[in-house]
Design a protein around this motif. Sequence first.
Motif, PDB file in Angstrom:
ATOM      1  N   SER A 130       0.270   6.025   3.884  1.00 35.05           N
ATOM      2  CA  SER A 130       0.668   5.026   4.867  1.00 35.05           C
ATOM      3  C   SER A 130       0.916   5.675   6.229  1.00 35.05           C
ATOM      4  CB  SER A 130       1.937   4.300   4.398  1.00 35.05           C
ATOM      5  OG  SER A 130       2.270   3.252   5.276  1.00 35.05           O
ATOM      6  N   MET A 131       1.620   6.814   6.227  1.00 38.29           N
ATOM      7  CA  MET A 131       1.913   7.507   7.486  1.00 38.29           C
ATOM      8  C   MET A 131       0.650   8.088   8.113  1.00 38.29           C
ATOM      9  SD  MET A 131       5.537   9.448   6.879  1.00 38.29           S
ATOM     10  CE  MET A 131       5.674   9.481   5.099  1.00 38.29           C
ATOM     11  N   PHE A 132      -0.263   8.574   7.282  1.00 41.71           N
ATOM     12  CA  PHE A 132      -1.509   9.145   7.791  1.00 41.71           C
ATOM     13  C   PHE A 132      -2.349   8.065   8.487  1.00 41.71           C
ATOM     14  CE2 PHE A 132      -5.985  10.470   7.217  1.00 41.71           C
ATOM     15  CZ  PHE A 132      -5.938  11.710   7.843  1.00 41.71           C
ATOM     16  N   ILE A 133      -2.472   6.920   7.827  1.00 40.08           N
ATOM     17  CA  ILE A 133      -3.207   5.796   8.439  1.00 40.08           C
ATOM     18  C   ILE A 133      -2.531   5.367   9.738  1.00 40.08           C
ATOM     19  CG2 ILE A 133      -3.864   3.375   8.154  1.00 40.08           C
ATOM     20  CD1 ILE A 133      -4.122   3.909   5.151  1.00 40.08           C
ATOM     21  N   GLY A 134      -1.207   5.268   9.700  1.00 41.13           N
ATOM     22  CA  GLY A 134      -0.466   4.855  10.882  1.00 41.13           C
ATOM     23  C   GLY A 134      -0.623   5.831  12.035  1.00 41.13           C
ATOM     24  N   ASN A 137       1.770   0.679  13.814  1.00 38.79           N
ATOM     25  CA  ASN A 137       3.224   0.540  13.748  1.00 38.79           C
ATOM     26  C   ASN A 137       3.667   0.047  12.383  1.00 38.79           C
ATOM     27  OD1 ASN A 137       5.908   0.367  14.456  1.00 38.79           O
ATOM     28  ND2 ASN A 137       5.636  -1.220  15.974  1.00 38.79           N
ATOM     29  N   SER A 138       2.932  -0.915  11.827  1.00 39.86           N
ATOM     30  CA  SER A 138       3.275  -1.452  10.504  1.00 39.86           C
ATOM     31  C   SER A 138       3.177  -0.373   9.431  1.00 39.86           C
ATOM     32  CB  SER A 138       2.351  -2.622  10.154  1.00 39.86           C
ATOM     33  OG  SER A 138       2.605  -3.728  10.987  1.00 39.86           O
ATOM     34  N   PHE A 139       2.115   0.419   9.479  1.00 44.30           N
ATOM     35  CA  PHE A 139       1.940   1.466   8.476  1.00 44.30           C
ATOM     36  C   PHE A 139       2.979   2.571   8.628  1.00 44.30           C
ATOM     37  CE2 PHE A 139      -2.271  -0.403   7.793  1.00 44.30           C
ATOM     38  CZ  PHE A 139      -2.371  -0.300   6.412  1.00 44.30           C
ATOM     39  N   LEU A 140       3.324   2.901   9.863  1.00 42.57           N
ATOM     40  CA  LEU A 140       4.378   3.899  10.071  1.00 42.57           C
ATOM     41  C   LEU A 140       5.711   3.372   9.559  1.00 42.57           C
ATOM     42  CD1 LEU A 140       3.594   5.328  13.643  1.00 42.57           C
ATOM     43  CD2 LEU A 140       3.248   6.455  11.440  1.00 42.57           C
ATOM     44  N   ASP A 141       6.031   2.113   9.859  1.00 42.40           N
ATOM     45  CA  ASP A 141       7.298   1.526   9.412  1.00 42.40           C
ATOM     46  C   ASP A 141       7.409   1.523   7.896  1.00 42.40           C
ATOM     47  OD1 ASP A 141       8.133   1.090  11.985  1.00 42.40           O
ATOM     48  OD2 ASP A 141       7.796  -1.073  11.980  1.00 42.40           O
ATOM     49  N   THR A 142       6.356   1.034   7.231  1.00 42.74           N
ATOM     50  CA  THR A 142       6.410   0.901   5.770  1.00 42.74           C
ATOM     51  C   THR A 142       6.315   2.243   5.064  1.00 42.74           C
ATOM     52  OG1 THR A 142       4.020   0.466   5.751  1.00 42.74           O
ATOM     53  CG2 THR A 142       5.477  -1.436   5.780  1.00 42.74           C
ATOM     54  N   GLY A 143       5.876   3.274   5.782  1.00 39.82           N
ATOM     55  CA  GLY A 143       5.841   4.614   5.194  1.00 39.82           C
ATOM     56  C   GLY A 143       7.082   5.409   5.513  1.00 39.82           C
ATOM     57  N   ILE A 144       7.495   5.400   6.775  1.00 39.77           N
ATOM     58  CA  ILE A 144       8.578   6.285   7.213  1.00 39.77           C
ATOM     59  C   ILE A 144       9.962   5.738   6.882  1.00 39.77           C
ATOM     60  CG2 ILE A 144       9.676   7.305   9.251  1.00 39.77           C
ATOM     61  CD1 ILE A 144       6.932   7.753  10.431  1.00 39.77           C
ATOM     62  N   TYR A 145      10.185   4.444   7.059  1.00 42.37           N
ATOM     63  CA  TYR A 145      11.519   3.892   6.772  1.00 42.37           C
ATOM     64  C   TYR A 145      11.966   4.201   5.341  1.00 42.37           C
ATOM     65  CZ  TYR A 145      12.765   1.351  11.048  1.00 42.37           C
ATOM     66  OH  TYR A 145      13.148   1.028  12.319  1.00 42.37           O
ATOM     67  N   LEU A 161      -0.268  17.159   9.709  1.00 38.77           N
ATOM     68  CA  LEU A 161       0.864  17.900   9.145  1.00 38.77           C
ATOM     69  C   LEU A 161       1.519  17.154   7.992  1.00 38.77           C
ATOM     70  CD1 LEU A 161       2.612  19.275  12.378  1.00 38.77           C
ATOM     71  CD2 LEU A 161       1.322  20.575  10.672  1.00 38.77           C
ATOM     72  N   ILE A 162       1.566  15.823   8.104  1.00 38.77           N
ATOM     73  CA  ILE A 162       2.263  15.035   7.092  1.00 38.77           C
ATOM     74  C   ILE A 162       1.597  15.156   5.720  1.00 38.77           C
ATOM     75  CG2 ILE A 162       1.107  12.775   7.179  1.00 38.77           C
ATOM     76  CD1 ILE A 162       4.900  13.391   7.373  1.00 38.77           C
ATOM     77  N   LEU A 188       0.841  -1.204   0.000  1.00 41.68           N
ATOM     78  CA  LEU A 188       0.000   0.000   0.000  1.00 41.68           C
ATOM     79  C   LEU A 188       0.868   1.243   0.000  1.00 41.68           C
ATOM     80  CD1 LEU A 188      -3.259   0.648   1.912  1.00 41.68           C
ATOM     81  CD2 LEU A 188      -1.415   2.319   2.083  1.00 41.68           C
ATOM     82  N   SER A 189       1.944   1.230   0.760  1.00 40.01           N
ATOM     83  CA  SER A 189       2.855   2.371   0.804  1.00 40.01           C
ATOM     84  C   SER A 189       3.493   2.615  -0.551  1.00 40.01           C
ATOM     85  CB  SER A 189       3.945   2.125   1.856  1.00 40.01           C
ATOM     86  OG  SER A 189       4.918   3.147   1.843  1.00 40.01           O
TER      87      SER A 189
END
Length: 401
Positions: free
Chosen positions: A77-81, A118-126, A190-191, A68-69
């Motif tokens: 992805s970050m917004f959902i996370g 956490n999964s969505f933040l990881d796959t978006g931010i990393y 903000l993102i 998805l990211s």
Amino acid sequence: MKDKKYLPSVLIMYLNYFIHGVGCSVLGQAVIKESLATSWGCDPMSITKISAALGLGRLVALPFAGPLSDKLGRKISMFIGGLSYAVYMIGLVFAFNAGVNGGHTIAYVCAIVGGIANSFLDTGIYPAVAEAISDAPGVATMGIKFFISVSQMFLPFFLGVAVSTTATGATSYNHLFWVCGIAYVVLAALILFCPMPDTDSANGEKKQGLIASMKETHFSIESIAMILIGFTCTGTFQLWLNCAQNFAKDVAGWADPSAMQTYYSMGTLIALIVTSFLTRKIKDVRFILAYPAICLAMLIVVLVAPSQTMCTIGAFVIGWAGAGGLLQIATSVCNMIFPKIKGTVTALVMIASSLCNYTILTAAGNMTPSGVMTMNIVLTAVGVLLGLYVNLRYKNLVAQD
């Protein structure tokens, strides 16, 4: 960073992980366990099962969060996370207030949502920070661990500021949960307005899904060993993070062991800096044997000679050797040994890590603190054997590649 326009974006992404440092470790604090256990009328060790639900949430989301990211963009992805993490943190407030009327169940469901977040933040931010700081992607991703560790180091202070007493005389930390939840909502908003490179999407690369990639992958004994190391090394620091304070209080007689969190985080922070220099002269693969061996020795000493001093030293050592980037190093070794299936093996290592988080912490919730320490020793010993095997096979594997 070559393109300065991404600087605000990177800062916002790192702040997400600063708050995550609180969210992923707050349920492991003895004072939080006691507060929630009093509200729910249960044993403090049973709160560990709530922490395990974070791993269950990651297991649910990992197979599709990455694709998805890649397809819809890092922002989505970050917004959902971010919003999901807000549900987790604020949900803990309602869980505490519900008390014996379903409070434990509410917290468990919210923790699953937190794991998904956490999964969505990881796959978006990393990938996003690596794309934004493309001239130093390794340093960029290390910055994520740095912000988590700084947050965890100050967690005892945050708890001291946030503590309050309810009208019924119960100890509450709801203020901290509210602040973290609201902060995630603000960061998620903000993102949406921040620029993101989304390099892969811009280049039109088509990403292969995890299941499709697995169908084309031949799993050797070495690849299975590396995936299992993702399980064992996660167990080492997760069991310590979530249960060591209970051991210090019940077995070592330490009335308020919250300072262990600070020493644990200090060890992690120093390890991130020192190990980054050591890896320039020492092969990464050596650390997946040396660090678990150090953890194993420390865990045995703490169990055999429990005291406030040993628990303090143990917190620092496990923070260094167990949580100071060992999982990331294991992932890096996977990429070096299996360069043709990087994505698949990396994803499976992280799934193994999440599976450990769920199964091991669920089991720990039904055990005594001493029993958990013993289980950690056994699990870490298995990790040492796996690390030894991979090290013995490493030269041949690299030569074949």
